[in-house]
Design a protein around this motif. Structure first.
Motif, PDB file in Angstrom:
ATOM      1  N   GLU A 196       0.816  -1.209   0.000  1.00 52.26           N
ATOM      2  CA  GLU A 196       0.000   0.000   0.000  1.00 52.26           C
ATOM      3  C   GLU A 196       0.861   1.275   0.000  1.00 52.26           C
ATOM      4  O   GLU A 196       1.660   1.495   0.923  1.00 52.26           O
ATOM      5  N   PRO A 197       0.691   2.158  -1.005  1.00 55.74           N
ATOM      6  CA  PRO A 197       1.488   3.394  -1.089  1.00 55.74           C
ATOM      7  C   PRO A 197       1.294   4.322   0.106  1.00 55.74           C
ATOM      8  O   PRO A 197       2.195   5.095   0.438  1.00 55.74           O
ATOM      9  N   LYS A 198       0.138   4.259   0.769  1.00 55.14           N
ATOM     10  CA  LYS A 198      -0.111   5.165   1.892  1.00 55.14           C
ATOM     11  C   LYS A 198       0.700   4.774   3.128  1.00 55.14           C
ATOM     12  O   LYS A 198       0.854   5.584   4.048  1.00 55.14           O
ATOM     13  N   TYR A 199       1.180   3.536   3.179  1.00 50.28           N
ATOM     14  CA  TYR A 199       1.919   3.077   4.354  1.00 50.28           C
ATOM     15  C   TYR A 199       3.153   3.964   4.561  1.00 50.28           C
ATOM     16  O   TYR A 199       3.951   4.162   3.654  1.00 50.28           O
ATOM     17  N   GLY A 200       3.303   4.503   5.753  1.00 54.36           N
ATOM     18  CA  GLY A 200       4.387   5.447   6.057  1.00 54.36           C
ATOM     19  C   GLY A 200       3.885   6.874   6.136  1.00 54.36           C
ATOM     20  O   GLY A 200       4.490   7.723   6.790  1.00 54.36           O
ATOM     21  N   ASP A 201       2.770   7.160   5.473  1.00 57.50           N
ATOM     22  CA  ASP A 201       2.049   8.421   5.668  1.00 57.50           C
ATOM     23  C   ASP A 201       1.034   8.107   6.762  1.00 57.50           C
ATOM     24  O   ASP A 201      -0.102   7.712   6.499  1.00 57.50           O
ATOM     25  N   SER A 202       1.474   8.268   7.990  1.00 59.12           N
ATOM     26  CA  SER A 202       0.753   7.657   9.115  1.00 59.12           C
ATOM     27  C   SER A 202      -0.725   8.002   9.201  1.00 59.12           C
ATOM     28  O   SER A 202      -1.566   7.104   9.304  1.00 59.12           O
ATOM     29  N   PHE A 258      -6.397   1.660   7.000  1.00 61.95           N
ATOM     30  CA  PHE A 258      -6.421   0.404   7.739  1.00 61.95           C
ATOM     31  C   PHE A 258      -7.719   0.249   8.537  1.00 61.95           C
ATOM     32  O   PHE A 258      -8.304  -0.835   8.588  1.00 61.95           O
ATOM     33  N   VAL A 259      -8.190   1.332   9.139  1.00 57.87           N
ATOM     34  CA  VAL A 259      -9.461   1.281   9.875  1.00 57.87           C
ATOM     35  C   VAL A 259     -10.603   0.955   8.912  1.00 57.87           C
ATOM     36  O   VAL A 259     -11.515   0.190   9.250  1.00 57.87           O
ATOM     37  N   ASN A 260     -10.565   1.511   7.717  1.00 55.30           N
ATOM     38  CA  ASN A 260     -11.603   1.196   6.732  1.00 55.30           C
ATOM     39  C   ASN A 260     -11.592  -0.283   6.366  1.00 55.30           C
ATOM     40  O   ASN A 260     -12.654  -0.909   6.224  1.00 55.30           O
ATOM     41  N   GLN A 261     -10.408  -0.857   6.216  1.00 50.80           N
ATOM     42  CA  GLN A 261     -10.334  -2.290   5.922  1.00 50.80           C
ATOM     43  C   GLN A 261     -10.825  -3.114   7.102  1.00 50.80           C
ATOM     44  O   GLN A 261     -11.510  -4.128   6.915  1.00 50.80           O
ATOM     45  N   LEU A 262     -10.476  -2.696   8.308  1.00 54.11           N
ATOM     46  CA  LEU A 262     -10.991  -3.401   9.489  1.00 54.11           C
ATOM     47  C   LEU A 262     -12.518  -3.371   9.506  1.00 54.11           C
ATOM     48  O   LEU A 262     -13.156  -4.385   9.785  1.00 54.11           O
ATOM     49  N   ARG A 263     -13.098  -2.207   9.202  1.00 56.91           N
ATOM     50  CA  ARG A 263     -14.551  -2.110   9.222  1.00 56.91           C
ATOM     51  C   ARG A 263     -15.185  -3.083   8.224  1.00 56.91           C
ATOM     52  O   ARG A 263     -16.207  -3.702   8.510  1.00 56.91           O
ATOM     53  N   ALA A 289      -2.856   9.038   6.886  1.00 58.18           N
ATOM     54  CA  ALA A 289      -3.595   8.502   5.735  1.00 58.18           C
ATOM     55  C   ALA A 289      -3.707   6.982   5.812  1.00 58.18           C
ATOM     56  O   ALA A 289      -4.770   6.406   5.544  1.00 58.18           O
ATOM     57  N   TYR A 290      -2.610   6.322   6.183  1.00 50.29           N
ATOM     58  CA  TYR A 290      -2.656   4.859   6.236  1.00 50.29           C
ATOM     59  C   TYR A 290      -3.545   4.380   7.378  1.00 50.29           C
ATOM     60  O   TYR A 290      -4.254   3.381   7.237  1.00 50.29           O
ATOM     61  N   ASN A 291      -3.538   5.067   8.491  1.00 48.82           N
ATOM     62  CA  ASN A 291      -4.384   4.644   9.607  1.00 48.82           C
ATOM     63  C   ASN A 291      -5.866   4.690   9.222  1.00 48.82           C
ATOM     64  O   ASN A 291      -6.642   3.824   9.607  1.00 48.82           O
TER      65      ASN A 291
END
Length: 477
Positions: A133-139, A146-151, A141-143
């Motif tokens: 995931e390109p957003k990983y490291g852009d804390s 990740f929360v959206n995927q958890l949902r 945005a990635y969080n």
């Protein structure tokens, strides 16, 4: 700064923790593109087209688990490579872009439905580290990502008994490191699945500290509150797949809850242990390991040390490229289930007469330890920390296992105990133990006895006992 014995005795499990503990034994399923690249850790640049199990059958996985006596299954929905086993709306790196099921498949749904149909509980593993995931490291945005995927996972697949996080936190595709928003992750889980335990990097279930099947001689469920942060601190997380992490056994952490530990801390919590290891050397399937499946004796020993050592047992079963659990693993699981069922089928103490040295009141009599129910238990009056329970089996029996269970709804109390058998007119010690907790399986050389005595030498405030069972592991073999 210290926690008193009475304070520690009064720490109890949440309802979700109690339900989880009662499961005892369940499966990990590691399956993703790694299965097809012969890797343990994917790089994140693998094409979804690699994922194409030709004979995948989730019901076969479930049947294999149940044959071993497992009560649940945790699926690796997303590993570190970032490939999603469900058609996530937030990335194209998913099964929807694979040839499997012509891009119409949803493996999470297939496994969840197979579990529900068979009465097996379903759990999810989701890696916060995402090497794709390109957003990983852009804390920030990635969080959100990740929360959206958890949902998605928490709202589309029915009841979930566990959300399993590991603490791996390496670099993303942009070379940056992510700061995980654990509190946001926990909040969405509590909102969507309030009965699910959050394991390892979470507040409900504690990692035992290794992946080698090591167990402590005294596994406390009441431990320092600071332990809840151990695995989610990035400096302590796994960063390289060098094989050494899986063998790490923190001998310096062998004592997590004794009186000496209580004297050094100012807060303790109920944070029970889970032991996770794989039926093979690797977590994902490798054909070179087909002849390296753990032996029946190894697995039996693991079961008795984990479930019988106040922990739970999470055993990994890696499906192969067909999408099936390999025949060698299936055979071993069936053998394990048969051996466990045979060894613990006949409780020689069922309904036996038991006398206690002291009893709190009419509702907590000694007879409750052999009545076979989970809602009754024995205890002495408050403040009585030493006690004895003497069991009359009514006839001489051969035995090599005793199962003891505290009533952990009231906390974990017993610190040191011994079992004695009456030989002629002499009581002889047949086993010595340090803790009981939810369950303690006492293993000893086979003895012949008509009477067995449990002597509780040390406990906190006062002990409780829910079950006192006697078995001969050879009886039904």
């Amino acid at each position: 700064m210290s926690v008193s014995i009475k304070q520690a005795a009064q720490v109890t499990p949440a309802a979700r923790q109690l339900l989880w503990q009662q499961m005892e034994f369940y499966a990990f399923i590691h399956f993703t593109v790694n299965t097809f690249t012969d890797r343990e850790w994917g790089l994140g640049d693998e094409s979804p087209e690699l994922f194409n199990p030709t004979e995948l059958d989730a019901s076969q996985w479930v049947e294999a688990c149940q044959s071993a006596g497992m009560k649940g299954l945790i699926l690796t929905c997303k590993h570190h490579d970032g490939f999603c086993l469900w058609p996530s709306s937030y990335t194209d790196h998913t099964v929807k872009n694979s040839p499997w099921r012509d891009g119409q498949g949803d493996l999470v749904r297939e496994v969840a439905e197979a579990c529900q149909k068979a009465g097996l509980k379903f759990g999810i593993y989701v890696s916060p580290w995402d090497r794709h995931e390109p957003k990983y490291g852009d804390s920030p945005a990635y969080n959100v990502y990740f929360v959206n995927q958890l949902r998605e996972l928490l709202t589309n697949y029915g009841d979930i008994f566990c959300v399993w996080f590991d603490g791996a936190c390496g670099e993303g595709p942009n070379g940056k490191r992510q700061v995980y928003d654990w509190d946001a992750y926990y909040d969405i889980i509590r909102e969507c699945q309030p009965n699910a335990v959050i394991s390892v990097c979470g507040p409900d279930v504690r990692w035992c500290g290794n992946e080698a099947g090591h167990t402590r001689s005294a596994e406390w469920s009441v431990v320092p509150a600071s332990m809840r942060d151990n695995e989610r601190i990035q400096e302590n997380s796994q960063q390289v797949d060098d094989g050494k992490f899986a063998e790490r056994v923190g001998s310096q952490e062998e004592d997590l809850g004794s009186r000496e530990v209580l004297a050094r801390v100012d807060e303790v919590v109920w944070y029970p242990s889970e032991v996770n290891t794989s039926i093979r050397p690797g977590w994902f399937y490798h054909s070179t390991e087909d002849d390296k499946v753990k032996s029946l004796d190894e697995l039996t020993d693991l079961y008795e040390r984990t479930v019988g050592g106040n922990a739970s047992f999470l055993l990994n079963l890696p499906p192969d490229k067909r999408g099936l659990i390999h025949e060698n693993d299936v055979r071993r699981l069936r053998e394990l289930g048969q051996r466990i069922a045979a060894a613990y089928r006949t409780d020689l103490a069922a309904g036996a007469e038991v006398k206690a040295s002291d009893t709190k009141d009419e509702a907590h009599q000694a007879k409750h330890v052999t009545d076979g129910t989970v809602d009754t238990y024995w205890c002495p009056p408050e403040g009585v920390e030493q006690a004895e329970l003497e069991m009359d089996l009514g006839r001489e029996v051969h035995a090599d296992r005793v199962v003891l269970m505290e009533n952990i709804r009231e906390g974990q109390r017993v610190e040191r105990f011994r079992l004695e058998g009456l030989e002629g007119e002499t009581w002889k010690t047949i086993y010595e133990g340090r803790i009981i907790g939810y369950k303690h399986i006492c293993r000893f050389d086979r003895v012949a006895a008509k009477r067995i005595r449990l002597v509780i030498d040390e406990s906190r405030w006062y002990p409780t006992l829910q079950a006192f069972e006697v078995y001969d592991s050879r009886l039904n073999g």
